[in-house]
Design a protein around this motif. Structure first.
Motif, PDB file in Angstrom:
ATOM      1  N   ILE A 260      25.268  12.244   3.953  1.00 21.93           N
ATOM      2  CA  ILE A 260      24.814  13.302   3.038  1.00 21.93           C
ATOM      3  C   ILE A 260      25.877  13.542   1.968  1.00 21.93           C
ATOM      4  CG2 ILE A 260      24.292  15.773   2.869  1.00 21.93           C
ATOM      5  CD1 ILE A 260      22.921  15.568   5.590  1.00 21.93           C
ATOM      6  N   GLY A 261      27.148  13.601   2.415  1.00 19.92           N
ATOM      7  CA  GLY A 261      28.265  13.823   1.480  1.00 19.92           C
ATOM      8  C   GLY A 261      28.298  12.737   0.417  1.00 19.92           C
ATOM      9  N   PHE A 262      28.128  11.492   0.865  1.00 15.48           N
ATOM     10  CA  PHE A 262      28.197  10.362  -0.072  1.00 15.48           C
ATOM     11  C   PHE A 262      27.053  10.437  -1.089  1.00 15.48           C
ATOM     12  CE2 PHE A 262      27.040   6.013  -1.333  1.00 15.48           C
ATOM     13  CZ  PHE A 262      28.243   5.613  -1.912  1.00 15.48           C
ATOM     14  N   ALA A 263      25.841  10.786  -0.583  1.00 13.97           N
ATOM     15  CA  ALA A 263      24.676  10.862  -1.477  1.00 13.97           C
ATOM     16  C   ALA A 263      24.906  11.903  -2.567  1.00 13.97           C
ATOM     17  CB  ALA A 263      23.423  11.207  -0.679  1.00 13.97           C
ATOM     18  N   ILE A 264      25.447  13.051  -2.173  1.00 17.80           N
ATOM     19  CA  ILE A 264      25.667  14.127  -3.150  1.00 17.80           C
ATOM     20  C   ILE A 264      26.713  13.693  -4.185  1.00 17.80           C
ATOM     21  CG2 ILE A 264      26.524  16.494  -3.420  1.00 17.80           C
ATOM     22  CD1 ILE A 264      25.282  17.067  -0.629  1.00 17.80           C
ATOM     23  N   LYS A 265      27.824  13.092  -3.691  1.00 14.70           N
ATOM     24  CA  LYS A 265      28.892  12.635  -4.593  1.00 14.70           C
ATOM     25  C   LYS A 265      28.343  11.602  -5.573  1.00 14.70           C
ATOM     26  CE  LYS A 265      32.453  11.127  -2.349  1.00 14.70           C
ATOM     27  NZ  LYS A 265      33.324  11.197  -1.153  1.00 14.70           N
ATOM     28  N   ASN A 266      27.584  10.658  -5.028  1.00 17.65           N
ATOM     29  CA  ASN A 266      27.071   9.559  -5.830  1.00 17.65           C
ATOM     30  C   ASN A 266      26.089  10.076  -6.886  1.00 17.65           C
ATOM     31  OD1 ASN A 266      27.125   6.865  -6.418  1.00 17.65           O
ATOM     32  ND2 ASN A 266      25.452   6.335  -5.021  1.00 17.65           N
ATOM     33  N   ARG A 267      25.257  11.009  -6.494  1.00 19.46           N
ATOM     34  CA  ARG A 267      24.280  11.591  -7.422  1.00 19.46           C
ATOM     35  C   ARG A 267      25.025  12.277  -8.557  1.00 19.46           C
ATOM     36  NH1 ARG A 267      21.746  12.402 -10.744  1.00 19.46           N
ATOM     37  NH2 ARG A 267      19.984  13.768 -11.214  1.00 19.46           N
ATOM     38  N   PHE A 268      26.123  12.973  -8.191  1.00 16.23           N
ATOM     39  CA  PHE A 268      26.889  13.736  -9.175  1.00 16.23           C
ATOM     40  C   PHE A 268      27.567  12.778 -10.172  1.00 16.23           C
ATOM     41  CE2 PHE A 268      30.447  16.475 -10.555  1.00 16.23           C
ATOM     42  CZ  PHE A 268      29.690  17.565 -10.962  1.00 16.23           C
ATOM     43  N   ARG A 269      28.039  11.630  -9.685  1.00 19.21           N
ATOM     44  CA  ARG A 269      28.703  10.638 -10.543  1.00 19.21           C
ATOM     45  C   ARG A 269      27.730  10.064 -11.575  1.00 19.21           C
ATOM     46  NH1 ARG A 269      30.684   7.428  -6.237  1.00 19.21           N
ATOM     47  NH2 ARG A 269      32.543   8.361  -5.335  1.00 19.21           N
TER      48      ARG A 269
ATOM     49  N   TRP B  63      16.789  12.647  -3.198  1.00 21.48           N
ATOM     50  CA  TRP B  63      18.237  12.740  -3.461  1.00 21.48           C
ATOM     51  C   TRP B  63      19.062  11.927  -2.459  1.00 21.48           C
ATOM     52  CZ3 TRP B  63      21.357  15.122   0.248  1.00 21.48           C
ATOM     53  CH2 TRP B  63      20.690  15.906   1.202  1.00 21.48           C
ATOM     54  N   LEU B  64      18.508  11.720  -1.239  1.00 18.37           N
ATOM     55  CA  LEU B  64      19.270  10.950  -0.243  1.00 18.37           C
ATOM     56  C   LEU B  64      19.305   9.460  -0.587  1.00 18.37           C
ATOM     57  CD1 LEU B  64      18.367  12.613   3.150  1.00 18.37           C
ATOM     58  CD2 LEU B  64      20.669  12.097   2.366  1.00 18.37           C
ATOM     59  N   ASP B  65      18.379   9.037  -1.477  1.00 12.42           N
ATOM     60  CA  ASP B  65      18.375   7.613  -1.839  1.00 12.42           C
ATOM     61  C   ASP B  65      19.648   7.212  -2.565  1.00 12.42           C
ATOM     62  OD1 ASP B  65      15.930   7.291  -0.663  1.00 12.42           O
ATOM     63  OD2 ASP B  65      14.787   7.686  -2.489  1.00 12.42           O
ATOM     64  N   TRP B  66      20.413   8.201  -3.027  1.00 12.71           N
ATOM     65  CA  TRP B  66      21.676   7.883  -3.713  1.00 12.71           C
ATOM     66  C   TRP B  66      22.718   7.356  -2.734  1.00 12.71           C
ATOM     67  CZ3 TRP B  66      22.282   7.556  -8.874  1.00 12.71           C
ATOM     68  CH2 TRP B  66      21.267   8.114  -9.672  1.00 12.71           C
ATOM     69  N   ALA B  67      22.407   7.384  -1.431  1.00 18.03           N
ATOM     70  CA  ALA B  67      23.382   6.866  -0.463  1.00 18.03           C
ATOM     71  C   ALA B  67      23.146   5.389  -0.182  1.00 18.03           C
ATOM     72  CB  ALA B  67      23.289   7.669   0.831  1.00 18.03           C
ATOM     73  N   LYS B  68      22.121   4.808  -0.840  1.00 20.81           N
ATOM     74  CA  LYS B  68      21.728   3.432  -0.504  1.00 20.81           C
ATOM     75  C   LYS B  68      22.840   2.412  -0.719  1.00 20.81           C
ATOM     76  CE  LYS B  68      16.722   3.589  -0.710  1.00 20.81           C
ATOM     77  NZ  LYS B  68      15.555   3.522  -1.579  1.00 20.81           N
TER      78      LYS B  68
END
Length: 710
Positions: free
Chosen positions: A240-249, A261-266
């Motif tokens: 979850i942390g990674f997805a949020i960070k990645n989305r923010f980047r 939004w969780l797809d950003w962890a792919k």
């Protein structure tokens, strides 16, 4: 399937019965111990009400916070079976420790009936409670999920019924223990001095916990057990942390939007984990409104019990004490769960209405909210019968004539004449500033006596008069109905010497002539008392009986010597009338709340199980229990923050809060799509086989597909 059929019984896996018996014993053990706690703190450890209540609530909240720990251990380290066994051992030790901590003779070296080393008892009982909180909380999320694990695919109906039977076991255990342990507590025991038998009352729950453990281990060969799958909670949090960070980047327009939004962890995590986390976060999101239900539900033990203390417990020929009303909930559950399961749901289904889990939970919240509306209506009825006590700058005064002549008393703007051995019908209310003068005179004797007394605002006072210039003002000290539905009794003596009165084990020492003792409090029923004095003719009896005391009353007993034969006589005067509203009126609110609980709680447990991926069952069960902990915390906050003039207003506030939450939940539920975790996981298994990843995946060979297809 053939394997499980051979070990089946009524279409259920046989292992289920061990799990249900285990849960019954465990809940008996827990509720039996919990029923005694506050009394044990007050009477044995000698703490005051506030400290006892605070420690009690902290303990209960802890029991609902430790499930997260239990779920972590089960899912990432020991597996459900070993977690249940090892934490049950901790639990049994905890129960044994608290039972030892209540043995008076442990430190009672001088045999005087009081422990000489109280801190040792306090330390032991705190250690015991900590172990119990860890044990009961730790196994909570595992036992129900472990039970669900025992079913094959295609047994959804039996599994749903299992959660109902499981819930029934919980309530049967709590019902029996709340009836039995108080009976054990009042037994007398001890080596050197006899007293209330806490070691026995705590010891029986400890023994039952040991039985629960043994029964559970006996079924070991029949259980379906699954390997723990590594630290799941850690993985979930990181993903979850990674997805949020990645989305923010990648927040600029250049990057295409992703579906979820969780797809950003792919980039970093595999699709299976991401889809599992999506299922869990969807359910967790639905949990947000749920603590409000528990906030209302858990007030049965506090607010509703206090409400019962302002009511009368005479139902026909039986008498119910206020704190016994809570068992109504457990009794109703034991009746309602089978009825709802076997009659109500099938009827609804016959009518062609699709009564989904979330619809059931919405109905449950609505019913609980209505229960509080009913509680408010009952409270308004009670308030009509409650006496009005002085507030602010007011003073209330009544005149009690304990002499042999009629007396006239003159208040500002009000004159009363009181015959011998009688009192004014009611308390008269005055503003302190208007009480300029009170004069007493007796017909047929000259002169007037002025009463000189500083009246304390906000209190009731009794003006005792027994002669033209003989009076005494007594501050009553009762500004509310007696607590716990008990009855206040005080004595006024017209004898010339100091006397002592014993009533039902309580002593009124040194009651002086023409004055009033303090009130002491007694439960309902008729009380025997003896008056100890020398001013009594030799052939007279010193033993008396009170009238049959009801609930929540207060009386003044005036003792005087009869002129005819020199024996004593006692006259009773009512200070506060007994409660008149019957406790049976609470049954509708208990009924509504119980119906709400049946459709909300049983369904919620089952829903949490059915919507979770196989490796996160315990995580969601722990999340479900966390909503109970938060609900308890809400009660503490609201009770502290909002001090309502009227109790019914607080009930209405809670009812409307839950109603609002219920509507929000209904809207959230409309947008929820049910998933079948088994199908999704089977799909991933298929894809992996095609890619030939199977060889590298250590779990693909360990896990029978039947588990994922739950």
């Amino acid at each position: 399937m053939g394997m499980s059929k051979s070990r089946g019984c009524f279409g259920y896996p046989l292992s289920i019965f061990f799990i249900v018996v285990n849960e019954f014993c465990e809940r008996f053990s827990y509720y039996g111990m919990r029923a005694l706690l506050v009394l044990y703190f007050r009477n044995f450890l000698g703490w005051d009400d506030d400290l006892s209540t605070a420690i009690y609530h902290t303990f209960v909240a802890l029991c609902y916070l430790t499930p997260i720990l239990g779920a972590l251990i089960a899912d990432s380290w020991l597996g459900k079976f070993k977690t249940i066994v090892s934490l049950s051992i901790v639990y049994t030790i905890g129960q044994a420790v608290i039972s030892v901590s209540s043995i008076n003779d442990l430190t009672d070296h001088d045999h005087d009936g009081n422990p000489n080393n109280l801190p040792l008892h306090v330390a032991l009982s705190m250690i015991g409670l900590a172990l119990i909180a860890l044990g009961t909380g730790g196994i909570k999320p595992c036992v129900s999920a472990f039970g669900g694990d025992q079913f094959e695919e295609g047994q959804e109906k039996q599994r749903n019924r299992f959660f109902s039977i499981f819930y029934l076991a919980i309530n049967a255990g709590s019902l029996l223990s709340t009836i039995i342990t108080p009976i054990l507590r009042v037994q007398q025991c001890g080596i050197h001095s006899q007293q209330a038998c806490y070691p026995l009352a705590f010891g029986v729950p400890a023994a039952l916990m040991a039985v629960a453990l043994i029964v559970f281990v006996l079924g070991s060969g029949m259980y379906k057990k699954f390997q723990p799958q590594g630290n799941i909670m850690g993985k979930v949090a990181k993903c979850i942390g990674f997805a949020i960070k990645n989305r923010f980047r990648h927040r600029s327009k250049a990057f295409p939007k992703r579906e979820h939004w969780l797809d950003w962890a792919k980039e970093k995590y595999d699709e299976r984990l991401i889809s599992q986390i999506k299922m869990v976060t969807k359910v967790m999101f639905l949990y947000i409104p749920l603590p409000m239900f528990w906030a209302l539900f858990d007030q049965q033990g506090s607010r509703w019990t206090l409400q019962a203390t302002t009511m009368t417990g005479k139902i026909g020929t039986i008498e119910i004490q206020p704190d016994q009303m809570q068992t109504v909930n457990a009794i109703l559950i034991v009746i309602m769960v089978p009825i709802v399961d076997a009659v109500v749901y099938p009827l609804i289904a016959k009518c062609g209405f699709n009564f989904t889990s979330l619809k059931k939970m919405t109905v449950g919240m609505f019913l609980a909210s209505m229960a509080f509306v009913v509680a408010a209506i009952v409270q308004v009825e009670i308030d009509k019968t409650l006496p009005v006590f002085p507030s602010g700058n007011q003073v209330q005064i009544k005149v009690l004539n304990i002499g042999n002549n009629d007396m006239a008393v003159y208040f500002p703007g009000k004159n009363v004449t009181v015959a011998q051995m009688s009192q004014t019908d009611t308390f008269m209310t005055f503003d302190v500033d208007q009480l300029t003068s009170i004069n007493v005179s007796s017909p047929g004797s000259p002169g007037v006596t002025t009463v000189a007394h500083e009246f304390e605002p906000g209190h009731r006072h009794t003006l005792l008069v027994w002669g033209p210039n003989l009076y005494r003002v007594v501050k009553d000290g009762l500004n509310q109905k007696p607590e716990k539905g008990e009855n206040g009794i005080r004595f006024v003596s017209t004898l010339n010497e100091m006397i002592t009165i014993k009533m039902s084990g309580k002593v009124y020492e040194n009651v002086t002539s023409h004055s009033a003792s303090n009130y002491q409090f007694f439960p309902s029923g008729q009380k025997d008392y003896t008056i100890n004095t020398t001013e009594i003719a030799p052939n007279c009896s010193s033993a008396f009986k009170s009238s049959n005391l009801d609930f929540g009353s207060a009386y003044t007993y005036v003792i005087r010597s009869r002129a005819s034969d020199g024996c004593l006589e006692v006259k009773e005067f009512e200070d506060i009338p007994p409660n008149t509203v019957n406790m049976a009126l609470q049954i509708p609110q208990y009924f509504l709340l119980t119906c709400g609980e049946v459709v909300f709680s049983v369904t919620g447990l089952e829903f949490s199980y059915s919507q979770a991926p196989s490796n996160m069952k315990s995580v969601l069960q722990a999340g479900w229990l966390l909503t109970v902990a938060i609900g308890n915390i809400i009660v503490l906050i609201v009770a502290e923050a909002g001090h309502f003039e009227k109790q019914w207003a607080e009930y209405v506030l809670f009812a409307s809060l839950l109603l609002v939450v219920c509507i929000i939940f209904a809207i959230m539920a409309r947008f929820y799509t049910y998933v079948n975790p088994a199908e999704i996981e089977a799909q991933f298994d298929e894809d992996e086989k095609k890619k030939g990843v199977g060889k590298e995946n250590p779990y693909s060979s360990l896990e029978p597909v039947s588990q994922t297809n739950m």
